[in-house]
Design an enzyme around this catalytic site. Structure first.
Site, PDB file in Angstrom:
ATOM      1  N   HIS A  54      -9.594   0.855   5.079  1.00 47.40           N
ATOM      2  CA  HIS A  54      -8.463   1.182   5.734  1.00 47.40           C
ATOM      3  C   HIS A  54      -8.678   2.191   6.743  1.00 47.40           C
ATOM      4  CE1 HIS A  54      -4.366   2.323   6.707  1.00 47.40           C
ATOM      5  NE2 HIS A  54      -3.871   1.445   5.710  1.00 47.40           N
ATOM      6  N   GLY A 100       2.940  -1.174   4.347  1.00 43.85           N
ATOM      7  CA  GLY A 100       2.778   0.299   4.160  1.00 43.85           C
ATOM      8  C   GLY A 100       4.256   0.717   3.710  1.00 43.85           C
ATOM      9  N   GLY A 101       4.736   1.534   4.747  1.00 43.91           N
ATOM     10  CA  GLY A 101       6.088   2.085   4.567  1.00 43.91           C
ATOM     11  C   GLY A 101       7.143   1.348   3.967  1.00 43.91           C
ATOM     12  N   GLU A 159      -7.075   4.537   8.111  1.00 45.98           N
ATOM     13  CA  GLU A 159      -6.938   5.849   7.848  1.00 45.98           C
ATOM     14  C   GLU A 159      -8.214   6.634   7.131  1.00 45.98           C
ATOM     15  OE1 GLU A 159      -3.008   5.762   5.774  1.00 45.98           O
ATOM     16  OE2 GLU A 159      -2.328   4.946   7.639  1.00 45.98           O
ATOM     17  N   ASN A 197       0.941  -1.107   0.128  1.00 45.66           N
ATOM     18  CA  ASN A 197      -0.002   0.148   0.164  1.00 45.66           C
ATOM     19  C   ASN A 197       0.838   1.328   0.051  1.00 45.66           C
ATOM     20  OD1 ASN A 197      -1.772   2.179   0.512  1.00 45.66           O
ATOM     21  ND2 ASN A 197      -2.177   1.600   2.589  1.00 45.66           N
ATOM     22  N   TRP A 198       0.939   2.027  -1.169  1.00 43.44           N
ATOM     23  CA  TRP A 198       1.792   3.042  -1.217  1.00 43.44           C
ATOM     24  C   TRP A 198       1.017   4.270  -0.628  1.00 43.44           C
ATOM     25  CZ3 TRP A 198       3.793   3.156  -6.973  1.00 43.44           C
ATOM     26  CH2 TRP A 198       4.442   2.023  -7.291  1.00 43.44           C
ATOM     27  N   LYS A 199       0.039   4.248  -0.300  1.00 41.09           N
ATOM     28  CA  LYS A 199      -0.561   5.329   0.501  1.00 41.09           C
ATOM     29  C   LYS A 199      -0.553   6.535  -0.472  1.00 41.09           C
ATOM     30  CE  LYS A 199       0.362   3.438   5.014  1.00 41.09           C
ATOM     31  NZ  LYS A 199       0.048   3.791   6.473  1.00 41.09           N
ATOM     32  N   GLY A 227       2.292   2.268  10.979  1.00 43.57           N
ATOM     33  CA  GLY A 227       3.280   3.250  11.044  1.00 43.57           C
ATOM     34  C   GLY A 227       4.103   3.767  11.968  1.00 43.57           C
ATOM     35  N   SER A 243       3.438  -2.266  10.291  1.00 47.27           N
ATOM     36  CA  SER A 243       4.825  -2.209  10.745  1.00 47.27           C
ATOM     37  C   SER A 243       5.580  -3.361  10.424  1.00 47.27           C
ATOM     38  CB  SER A 243       5.052  -1.620  12.154  1.00 47.27           C
ATOM     39  OG  SER A 243       4.617  -0.562  12.429  1.00 47.27           O
ATOM     40  N   GLU A 291      -5.230  -5.238  10.672  1.00 46.02           N
ATOM     41  CA  GLU A 291      -4.414  -4.259  10.793  1.00 46.02           C
ATOM     42  C   GLU A 291      -4.620  -3.292  11.987  1.00 46.02           C
ATOM     43  OE1 GLU A 291      -2.347  -2.775   6.838  1.00 46.02           O
ATOM     44  OE2 GLU A 291      -4.096  -1.594   7.022  1.00 46.02           O
TER      45      GLU A 291
HETATM   46  C1  PEP Z   1      -0.773   0.334   6.265  1.00 48.32           C
HETATM   47  O1  PEP Z   1      -1.167   1.398   6.011  1.00 48.32           O
HETATM   48  O2  PEP Z   1      -1.458  -0.571   5.551  1.00 48.32           O
HETATM   49  C2  PEP Z   1       0.587  -0.314   6.717  1.00 48.32           C
HETATM   50  C3  PEP Z   1       0.334  -1.500   7.054  1.00 48.32           C
HETATM   51  O3  PEP Z   1       1.112   0.545   7.169  1.00 48.32           O
HETATM   52  P1  PEP Z   1       2.648   0.322   7.674  1.00 48.32           P
HETATM   53  O4  PEP Z   1       3.348  -0.826   7.134  1.00 48.32           O
HETATM   54  O5  PEP Z   1       3.620   1.406   7.439  1.00 48.32           O
HETATM   55  O6  PEP Z   1       2.605   0.103   9.204  1.00 48.32           O
END
Ligand code: PEP
Length: 250
Positions: A94, A233-234, A96, A9-11, A170, A212, A164
């Site tokens: 998600h 994500g990141g 967010e 997920n590039w956000k 994050g 994470s 999640e």
């Molecule tokens: C996400 O936003 O779906 C996610 C898992 O982010 P991160 O890996 O950065 O915690």
């Protein structure tokens, strides 16, 4: 062969140059046979990434969709548009979007249904917040959120659930492996109760973990009971890290 899903997920990252470079670096990596991988760029980069993915084993996904088919919905993107852009998957619910755009589980359910109608596989996100984790009510919270977010006719549809925990996204923090397995088992029990998944032809609901995930912890998370993959994500924004995570699923 145990299939593992590795989803990136590039956000709100990945304008043209970054999107092309990142995709090319991932495409150059040899994806192990048992891994299904997909990248989820922002809407504006879907076409450019789709053209880089042609002839690769990597699928395309979007980060959100409308629950509507079309019409006067300024700023929204329909699932038919996403399918036309080359998407196979779409993330819905998600945390967010639930937090920043007040998306309810009822809306998430309708988005998942719109995705399925367009032939897409929704990746339905659920997860507890820190208050629910600390007060010990997280299993009830996740159970309610999952039940309320599941598409109707879930028994005959294909979708993925992403567990999640909001506090893990994050933050660099993750639940213990036992805690991840506990939640995945809880979600799986809801699916077999609600959907008789196992009884339906090729329909298998994958439950992936997100929050994470890094090259350092991916292997043990992916090897945990009940974990069918990871939503990253990141670390999905750095080709080297994302490819190491893919590799650790082999
Ligand atoms: C996400 O936003 O779906 C996610 C898992 O982010 P991160 O890996 O950065 O915690």
């Amino acid at each position: 062969m145990t299939i593992k899903h590795i989803l990136g997920n590039w956000k709100m990252h990945g304008q043209k140059k970054q999107a092309i470079e990142l995709t090319q670096a991932i495409v150059a990596f040899k994806i192990p046979e048992n891994v299904k991988t997909a990248v989820f760029p922002p809407f504006t980069s879907l076409h450019i990434v789709a053209s880089e993915l042609i002839a690769s084993k990597i699928a395309l996904g979007a980060q959100d969709c409308s629950n509507e088919i079309g019409g006067a919905f300024t700023g929204d993107i329909s699932t038919l548009m996403l399918a036309e852009a080359g998407c196979k998957y779409v993330i819905v619910g998600h945390s967010e979007r639930r937090a920043q755009h007040n998306e309810s589980s009822e809306l998430v359910k309708h988005k998942a249904e719109a995705a399925i109608s367009a032939g897409l596989i929704p990746v339905i996100c659920v997860g507890e917040n820190i208050g629910e984790r600390e007060s010990g009510t997280y299993l009830q919270a996740i159970t309610k959120q999952t039940k309320d977010s599941l598409p109707s006719l879930a028994h005959s549809s294909k979708f993925i659930i992403a567990y999640e925990p909001v506090w893990a996204i994050g933050s660099g923090k993750t639940p213990s492996l036992a805690e991840i397995t506990e939640v995945h088992k809880t979600i799986a029990s809801l699916l077999s109760y609600d959907t008789s998944v196992a009884k339906h032809d090729a329909v298998k609901t994958a439950i992936v973990y997100g929050g994470s995930v890094k090259p350092e912890n991916a292997r043990e998370i992916l090897a945990s009971e009940g974990v069918d993959g990871v939503l990253v994500g990141g670390a999905s924004l750095k080709a080297e890290e994302f490819c190491k995570i893919i590799e650790s699923a082999a």
